[in-house]
Enzyme design. Structure first.
Site, PDB file in Angstrom:
ATOM      1  N   LYS A  37     -11.351  -0.880   6.718  1.00 34.94           N
ATOM      2  CA  LYS A  37     -10.091  -0.672   7.425  1.00 34.94           C
ATOM      3  C   LYS A  37     -10.403  -0.135   8.826  1.00 34.94           C
ATOM      4  O   LYS A  37     -10.936   0.957   8.964  1.00 34.94           O
ATOM      5  CB  LYS A  37      -9.220   0.323   6.655  1.00 34.94           C
ATOM      6  CG  LYS A  37      -7.985   0.803   7.400  1.00 34.94           C
ATOM      7  CD  LYS A  37      -7.290   1.894   6.593  1.00 34.94           C
ATOM      8  CE  LYS A  37      -6.161   2.535   7.363  1.00 34.94           C
ATOM      9  NZ  LYS A  37      -5.510   3.619   6.608  1.00 34.94           N
ATOM     10  N   THR A  74      -3.857   6.416   1.972  1.00 34.55           N
ATOM     11  CA  THR A  74      -4.045   7.816   2.352  1.00 34.55           C
ATOM     12  C   THR A  74      -4.701   8.602   1.209  1.00 34.55           C
ATOM     13  O   THR A  74      -4.332   9.741   0.918  1.00 34.55           O
ATOM     14  CB  THR A  74      -2.712   8.480   2.772  1.00 34.55           C
ATOM     15  OG1 THR A  74      -1.918   7.551   3.500  1.00 34.55           O
ATOM     16  CG2 THR A  74      -2.969   9.686   3.665  1.00 34.55           C
ATOM     17  N   GLU A 134       0.859  -1.185   0.000  1.00 30.99           N
ATOM     18  CA  GLU A 134       0.000   0.000   0.000  1.00 30.99           C
ATOM     19  C   GLU A 134       0.893   1.231   0.000  1.00 30.99           C
ATOM     20  O   GLU A 134       1.449   1.612   1.023  1.00 30.99           O
ATOM     21  CB  GLU A 134      -0.904   0.014   1.234  1.00 30.99           C
ATOM     22  CG  GLU A 134      -1.782   1.260   1.342  1.00 30.99           C
ATOM     23  CD  GLU A 134      -2.449   1.393   2.694  1.00 30.99           C
ATOM     24  OE1 GLU A 134      -2.623   2.539   3.159  1.00 30.99           O
ATOM     25  OE2 GLU A 134      -2.789   0.355   3.301  1.00 30.99           O
TER      26      GLU A 134
END
Length: 215
Positions: A133, A73, A43
């Site tokens: 998440k 992000t 990621e």
């Protein structure tokens, strides 16, 4: 089928490495070290300078069909599309964003938004989110998973923040589908010690295999 294949890769990877850094060079070297250590899920966060270029470069060099690379992000739909065009196969956000969910659904790319409450999780799932998440995981701990799954047993959760070699087994026993790991896995990269990153990656992969074999 594309989205389902990506979701299966995320689950099979078990450990999703969260890559941050001060430069694109650090990000690229971190990805290379992680892959050498056997990590299958990457990621690349958008806080990394030239994150799109790093994703594109790493994606072009991947020869293992089990490896999956995504962007983290991601705060809005515009950034999500830029990441997808660069080659990101999944999108991770610190919070849920409806427009981002829609753009990801349009391109059949899994969207993993950060959620902290059962209400946030419900709203995310209504928008087509397959894996939530839990962020930051350190705010709760593994014991929260059963609390979330009691009213919503169908929810798939990936904790990020607070996951370590010492407690990874607890998270999986609690019922998570995969874990996101950043700081302690990639800390050596801050001083250019990529050999240690490889060793740390190997340790996480070994622990994940041990956990799954004992399941």
């Amino acid at each position: 089928m594309k989205k389902m294949d990506s979701l299966k890769k995320i689950e099979n990877a078990g450990v999703i490495a969260v890559i941050r850094g001060n430069s694109a060079e650090q990000g690229k070297k971190s990805c290379d070290a992680l892959l050498k250590g056997g990590i299958k899920g990457l990621e690349v966060t958008w806080t990394l300078p030239q994150a799109d270029q790093v994703i594109a470069e790493v994606k072009a060099e991947i020869r293992d069909d089990e490896v999956i690379i995504g962007a983290g992000t991601v705060l809005d739909a515009v950034t999500a599309r830029l990441a997808i065009m660069a080659g990101a196969e999944f999108i991770v956000s610190p919070t849920f964003d409806q427009a981002t969910a829609e753009i990801c659904n349009l391109y059949q790319v899994p969207y993993l938004p950060g959620c902290m409450t059962i209400t946030e999780i419900k709203e995310a799932m209504k928008s087509g989110v397959d894996i939530v998440k839990l962020f930051p995981g350190s705010a709760y701990g593994p014991e929260i998973i059963s609390a979330f799954k009691a009213p919503m047993p169908q929810v798939n959760i990936m904790p990020t923040g607070g996951v370590s070699l010492n407690n990874m087994e607890e998270w999986f026993k609690a019922g998570v589908v995969t874990v996101g790991v950043g700081g302690n896995l990639l800390k050596p990269a801050d001083t250019g010690n990529y050999k240690e990153v490889i060793k740390m990656a190997e340790s996480y992969v070994k622990e994940f295999k041990r956990i799954k074999e004992g399941a």
